[in-house]
Design a protein around this motif. Structure first.
Motif, PDB file in Angstrom:
ATOM      1  N   PRO A 248       0.738  -1.116  -0.004  1.00  0.00           N
ATOM      2  CA  PRO A 248      -0.066  -0.058   0.039  1.00  0.00           C
ATOM      3  C   PRO A 248       0.847   1.154  -0.061  1.00  0.00           C
ATOM      4  O   PRO A 248       0.306   2.242  -0.549  1.00  0.00           O
ATOM      5  CB  PRO A 248      -0.698  -0.236   1.352  1.00  0.00           C
ATOM      6  CG  PRO A 248      -0.176  -0.911   2.172  1.00  0.00           C
ATOM      7  CD  PRO A 248       0.632  -2.006   1.259  1.00  0.00           C
TER       8      PRO A 248
ATOM      9  N   VAL B 277      -4.094  -0.335   1.867  1.00  0.00           N
ATOM     10  CA  VAL B 277      -4.471  -0.716   0.460  1.00  0.00           C
ATOM     11  C   VAL B 277      -5.953  -0.499   0.126  1.00  0.00           C
ATOM     12  O   VAL B 277      -6.600  -0.998   0.663  1.00  0.00           O
ATOM     13  CB  VAL B 277      -3.719  -2.077   0.282  1.00  0.00           C
ATOM     14  CG1 VAL B 277      -4.700  -3.112   0.876  1.00  0.00           C
ATOM     15  CG2 VAL B 277      -3.686  -2.336  -1.249  1.00  0.00           C
ATOM     16  N   ALA B 278      -5.974   0.054  -0.888  1.00  0.00           N
ATOM     17  CA  ALA B 278      -7.531   0.461  -1.377  1.00  0.00           C
ATOM     18  C   ALA B 278      -8.360   1.435  -0.617  1.00  0.00           C
ATOM     19  O   ALA B 278      -9.665   1.666  -0.888  1.00  0.00           O
ATOM     20  CB  ALA B 278      -8.300  -0.980  -1.558  1.00  0.00           C
TER      21      ALA B 278
ATOM     22  N   ARG C  75      -3.865  -3.368  -5.238  1.00  0.00           N
ATOM     23  CA  ARG C  75      -3.542  -2.114  -5.535  1.00  0.00           C
ATOM     24  C   ARG C  75      -2.886  -2.016  -6.936  1.00  0.00           C
ATOM     25  O   ARG C  75      -2.065  -2.672  -7.469  1.00  0.00           O
ATOM     26  CB  ARG C  75      -2.365  -1.675  -4.455  1.00  0.00           C
ATOM     27  CG  ARG C  75      -1.701   0.015  -5.273  1.00  0.00           C
ATOM     28  CD  ARG C  75      -0.527   0.153  -4.313  1.00  0.00           C
ATOM     29  NE  ARG C  75       0.039   1.404  -4.827  1.00  0.00           N
ATOM     30  CZ  ARG C  75       1.582   1.853  -4.416  1.00  0.00           C
ATOM     31  NH1 ARG C  75       2.035   0.740  -3.565  1.00  0.00           N
ATOM     32  NH2 ARG C  75       1.793   2.917  -4.761  1.00  0.00           N
TER      33      ARG C  75
ATOM     34  N   ILE D  71      -6.616  -6.590  -8.991  1.00  0.00           N
ATOM     35  CA  ILE D  71      -7.065  -5.811  -8.011  1.00  0.00           C
ATOM     36  C   ILE D  71      -8.886  -6.014  -8.115  1.00  0.00           C
ATOM     37  O   ILE D  71      -9.333  -6.690  -9.042  1.00  0.00           O
ATOM     38  CB  ILE D  71      -7.191  -4.411  -8.329  1.00  0.00           C
ATOM     39  CG1 ILE D  71      -7.809  -3.984  -9.899  1.00  0.00           C
ATOM     40  CG2 ILE D  71      -5.687  -3.665  -8.489  1.00  0.00           C
ATOM     41  CD1 ILE D  71      -7.703  -2.469 -10.128  1.00  0.00           C
TER      42      ILE D  71
ATOM     43  N   SER E  38      -1.328  -5.638 -12.071  1.00  0.00           N
ATOM     44  CA  SER E  38      -2.051  -5.383 -11.045  1.00  0.00           C
ATOM     45  C   SER E  38      -3.516  -6.325 -10.885  1.00  0.00           C
ATOM     46  O   SER E  38      -4.063  -6.303 -11.892  1.00  0.00           O
ATOM     47  CB  SER E  38      -2.321  -3.911 -10.888  1.00  0.00           C
ATOM     48  OG  SER E  38      -1.156  -3.159 -10.803  1.00  0.00           O
TER      49      SER E  38
ATOM     50  N   SER F 278       1.550  -6.617  -8.374  1.00  0.00           N
ATOM     51  CA  SER F 278       0.885  -5.715  -7.182  1.00  0.00           C
ATOM     52  C   SER F 278      -0.709  -6.500  -7.234  1.00  0.00           C
ATOM     53  O   SER F 278      -1.366  -6.334  -8.080  1.00  0.00           O
ATOM     54  CB  SER F 278       0.609  -4.517  -7.624  1.00  0.00           C
ATOM     55  OG  SER F 278       0.203  -3.735  -6.800  1.00  0.00           O
TER      56      SER F 278
END
Length: 333
Positions: free
Chosen positions: A133, A194-195, A154, A163, A161, A151
């Motif tokens: 994060p 994170v997020a 995120r 997500i 990524s 990742s």
């Protein structure tokens, strides 16, 4: 000295030990234990029995050096986060199915993301899957020039990524509460977790579209901070001005929020509805009975593993879905 030899750790059995015990050459023992052709059934049986009796296990490090591959992946995540633990478990299953091992690097108060990432690189992993994060995108991109970095949870420009569609998850929560009659909503923000930024912005937009009053409190991602922030809010805000529903950043934060509501004698959901996010084990506890947004842990893990093993790995966005339980109920405007 008496007792010295007994305290010394036993020597690990070698391939030569197995060959000697089974009465074959080292080359033949190697053929058997690699499952290659070129050995009789009798020799195979003797070698396998000797290996079992001696407790022989192949040296994966030596095998990796010979093949120039470690067949290990690094996984970086945070201690104490239920969703991270569930993702780790799903990734271990994925790795087992593909013949890989995972070296776990846990971040915490005494181990920051930078240190964990460097430790995994030094361990010789083939790729790193990480929940990062706070590490700058430029730093992660720099590491990605050495080995693949994926990742998780995120979005990082330039990296694969994996997500969740956070905007869709928050919108489902907001719409659910508005349909129950709630017009004043409070979001306990996750800070630097994170997020957190995506959920915060999604909350603002979803509340605006639903024409609901929206307030955001900086609460962080842990239950202790969420408890203190919501307790202060409840003690300093008149009942007429209070929100009637609280959207906690995560299920863990929702547990802290629930303690604050109980302390202030506010029934859930009779006087205040409460929601979490992640649909972790906390949300599923009978005493919590928490309405939450489920992230597809297995799909996230599978996509992260594919991205780690492919070059270049692909990014992906995964749909969440609302799970309604007993912590949310109707409210008369």
């Amino acid at each position: 000295m008496p007792g010295t030899s007994a305290s010394r750790p036993a020597k690990r059995p070698t391939l030569a030990d197995v060959a000697r015990a089974s009465g074959v050459s080292v080359a033949l023992a190697s053929i058997v234990l690699r499952g290659a052709e070129g050995a009789s059934e009798e020799s195979r049986a003797r070698v396998k029995q000797a290996a079992a009796d001696l407790g022989y296990r192949p040296d994966s490090r030596a095998r990796s050096l010979r093949s120039s591959r470690s067949r290990t992946l690094g996984l970086a995540l945070a201690l104490g986060e239920p969703l991270h633990a569930e993702l780790a478990d799903a990734l271990f299953a994925q790795a087992d199915a593909k013949g890989f091992e995972i070296i776990l690097g846990a971040t915490g108060r005494h181990r920051d993301e930078h240190r964990v990432l460097n430790t995994l690189i030094d361990a010789g992993v083939e790729a790193v899957i990480g929940i990062f994060p706070e590490l700058p995108a430029t730093q992660l991109a720099g590491v990605a020039k050495q080995l693949p970095v994926i990742s998780l949870l995120r979005e990082v420009e330039g990296l694969p990524s994996i997500i969740t569609d956070e905007a869709a998850g928050i919108e489902q929560l907001v719409n659910h509460l508005v349909q129950l009659g709630h017009t004043r909503l409070l979001h306990l923000d996750g800070g630097s977790a994170v997020a957190a930024q995506q959920r915060r912005e999604a909350f603002r937009h979803a509340a605006e579209r639903a024409q609901a009053e929206a307030e955001i409190l900086a609460a962080g991602a842990d239950d202790a901070t969420a408890f203190e922030v919501l307790r202060r809010y409840l003690e300093t805000t008149s009942p007429a001005q209070r929100a009637t529903a609280v959207l906690a950043f995560s299920d863990r934060a929702a547990l802290g929020a629930r303690r604050a509501l109980d302390l202030c004698n506010l029934g859930v959901p009779g006087q205040m509805s409460l929601t979490g996010y992640d649909d972790s084990e906390f949300a599923r506890l009978a005493q919590a009975d928490l309405t939450s947004v489920r992230q597809d842990v297995n799909a996230l893990a599978e996509a992260a593993m594919q991205a780690a093993l492919q070059a270049p790995g692909a990014s992906s966005i995964h749909a969440p879905h609302l799970v309604v339980r007993g912590s949310t109920g109707g409210h008369a405007a």
